[in-house]
Design a protein around this motif. Structure first.
Motif, PDB file in Angstrom:
ATOM      1  N   UNK A  99      12.474   8.014  33.641  1.00 35.36           N
ATOM      2  CA  UNK A  99      13.525   7.175  34.208  1.00 35.36           C
ATOM      3  C   UNK A  99      13.024   6.369  35.397  1.00 35.36           C
ATOM      4  N   UNK A 100      12.002   6.884  36.112  1.00 38.44           N
ATOM      5  CA  UNK A 100      11.510   6.229  37.333  1.00 38.44           C
ATOM      6  C   UNK A 100      10.020   6.546  37.472  1.00 38.44           C
ATOM      7  N   UNK A 101       9.171   5.605  37.086  1.00 38.47           N
ATOM      8  CA  UNK A 101       7.726   5.828  37.112  1.00 38.47           C
ATOM      9  C   UNK A 101       7.238   6.203  38.501  1.00 38.47           C
ATOM     10  N   UNK A 102       7.681   5.483  39.515  1.00 36.87           N
ATOM     11  CA  UNK A 102       7.204   5.759  40.879  1.00 36.87           C
ATOM     12  C   UNK A 102       7.573   7.167  41.324  1.00 36.87           C
ATOM     13  N   UNK A 103       8.795   7.606  40.994  1.00 36.33           N
ATOM     14  CA  UNK A 103       9.214   8.944  41.383  1.00 36.33           C
ATOM     15  C   UNK A 103       8.388  10.013  40.671  1.00 36.33           C
ATOM     16  N   UNK A 104       8.077   9.798  39.389  1.00 32.30           N
ATOM     17  CA  UNK A 104       7.280  10.776  38.642  1.00 32.30           C
ATOM     18  C   UNK A 104       5.860  10.838  39.194  1.00 32.30           C
ATOM     19  N   UNK A 105       5.297   9.694  39.558  1.00 31.80           N
ATOM     20  CA  UNK A 105       3.966   9.693  40.187  1.00 31.80           C
ATOM     21  C   UNK A 105       3.999  10.514  41.471  1.00 31.80           C
ATOM     22  N   UNK A 106       5.043  10.343  42.265  1.00 33.49           N
ATOM     23  CA  UNK A 106       5.170  11.128  43.488  1.00 33.49           C
ATOM     24  C   UNK A 106       5.245  12.615  43.202  1.00 33.49           C
ATOM     25  N   UNK A 107       5.987  12.999  42.169  1.00 31.61           N
ATOM     26  CA  UNK A 107       6.093  14.423  41.826  1.00 31.61           C
ATOM     27  C   UNK A 107       4.765  14.961  41.306  1.00 31.61           C
ATOM     28  N   UNK A 108       4.029  14.126  40.557  1.00 33.34           N
ATOM     29  CA  UNK A 108       2.727  14.549  40.047  1.00 33.34           C
ATOM     30  C   UNK A 108       1.759  14.838  41.184  1.00 33.34           C
ATOM     31  N   UNK A 109       1.736  13.971  42.176  1.00 34.47           N
ATOM     32  CA  UNK A 109       0.848  14.179  43.319  1.00 34.47           C
ATOM     33  C   UNK A 109       1.236  15.436  44.087  1.00 34.47           C
ATOM     34  N   UNK A 110       2.536  15.634  44.281  1.00 34.02           N
ATOM     35  CA  UNK A 110       3.006  16.803  45.010  1.00 34.02           C
ATOM     36  C   UNK A 110       2.708  18.096  44.257  1.00 34.02           C
TER      37      UNK A 110
END
Length: 263
Positions: free
Chosen positions: A218-229
């Motif tokens: 739903x939100x690429x930027x948010x998923x990237x943030x979760x992946x890094x975390x």
């Protein structure tokens, strides 16, 4: 909601699984990204697993299977494996061999007397790994083409011509150039009914050949943030004609993409 309720036509990407040396860590990572739940009891129905080995864990979205994760100490570098639907696993396996591919796992029944299905794993002439799944009680992915599920598979290879000939021979695909990206060496793969199942991307700089797995989000930027975390790495999200996309690498080195599709 994109639910799959029947066996997919031949040549359709129908299942994915991931082999990792630490299943619990992988479950934690992908759960953080996609909100998946897990069911180890259902894993025996999963394509891609020798019944005598660890049967792995089914990944669920709203209670329906979308993938599987299996513990494999020797899994380094395998990454996600995509399985094509086939009504005749043995016959398609023969076509793979006749077209110059290599069988890594011969056709094998899954479930009691093959009640769940029949599978094989192969490698194409340019070195890309893929599977075959003859679904019976187990269809494969039962949620696709919506956030947190499989949306696309494309072959990335430095040597596209043999790959195009191979997949056209095995699955009777029609090959069409992608005019949306005229500067890219990209060929659509279409089933006999004209449905696009993915494509072949010729990239001379690619270090090896492999089927790339893409999940819708739903939100690429948010998923990237979760992946890094969660301990993964990721490239910067980029806009494309098809949506906002990013490449993520999980803690075991398995690479995949996520996309928020354009409206």
């Amino acid at each position: 909601m994109s639910y799959v309720t029947s066996i997919q036509p031949d040549g359709t990407p129908t299942w994915i699984d991931l082999r990792v040396p630490d299943r619990e860590r992988a479950m934690e990572f992908y759960g953080a990204l996609f909100g998946w739940e897990y069911d180890s009891e259902a894993a025996g129905a999963r394509p891609g697993t020798d019944p005598g080995l660890d049967l792995g864990t089914m990944c669920l979205l709203r209670g329906r299977p979308v993938a599987a994760i299996v513990q494999d100490p020797a899994a380094k570098g395998i990454g996600w494996t995509m399985y094509f639907a086939t009504a005749d696993c043995d016959g398609t396996a023969k076509r793979v061999a006749d077209a110059g591919g290599t069988l890594l796992t011969a056709p094998t029944d899954v479930g009691d007397a093959g009640s769940q299905g029949r599978m094989a794993v192969a490698q194409d002439p340019v070195g890309a790994r893929f599977g075959l799944w003859e679904g019976r009680a187990r269809l494969g992915c039962e949620v696709v083409n919506e956030p947190d599920s499989l949306v696309r598979n494309d072959l990335v290879t430095p040597d596209p011509e043999p790959a195009r000939a191979f997949y056209a021979s095995v699955f009777d695909y029609t090959l069409d150039l992608n005019e949306t990206l005229p500067d890219a060496d990209f060929t659509f793969l279409r089933r006999k009914d004209g449905h696009e199942i993915g494509g072949i991307f010729g990239l001379r700089a690619a270090p090896s050949s492999g089927w790339a797995t893409t999940f819708e989000v739903a939100d690429t930027d948010a998923v990237v943030g979760r992946a890094l975390a969660a301990g993964g790495t990721a490239g910067a999200p980029e806009d494309s004609p098809y949506g906002r996309i990013a490449t993520i690498t999980d803690p075991f080195g398995a690479e995949f993409s996520v996309i928020t599709r354009a409206a």
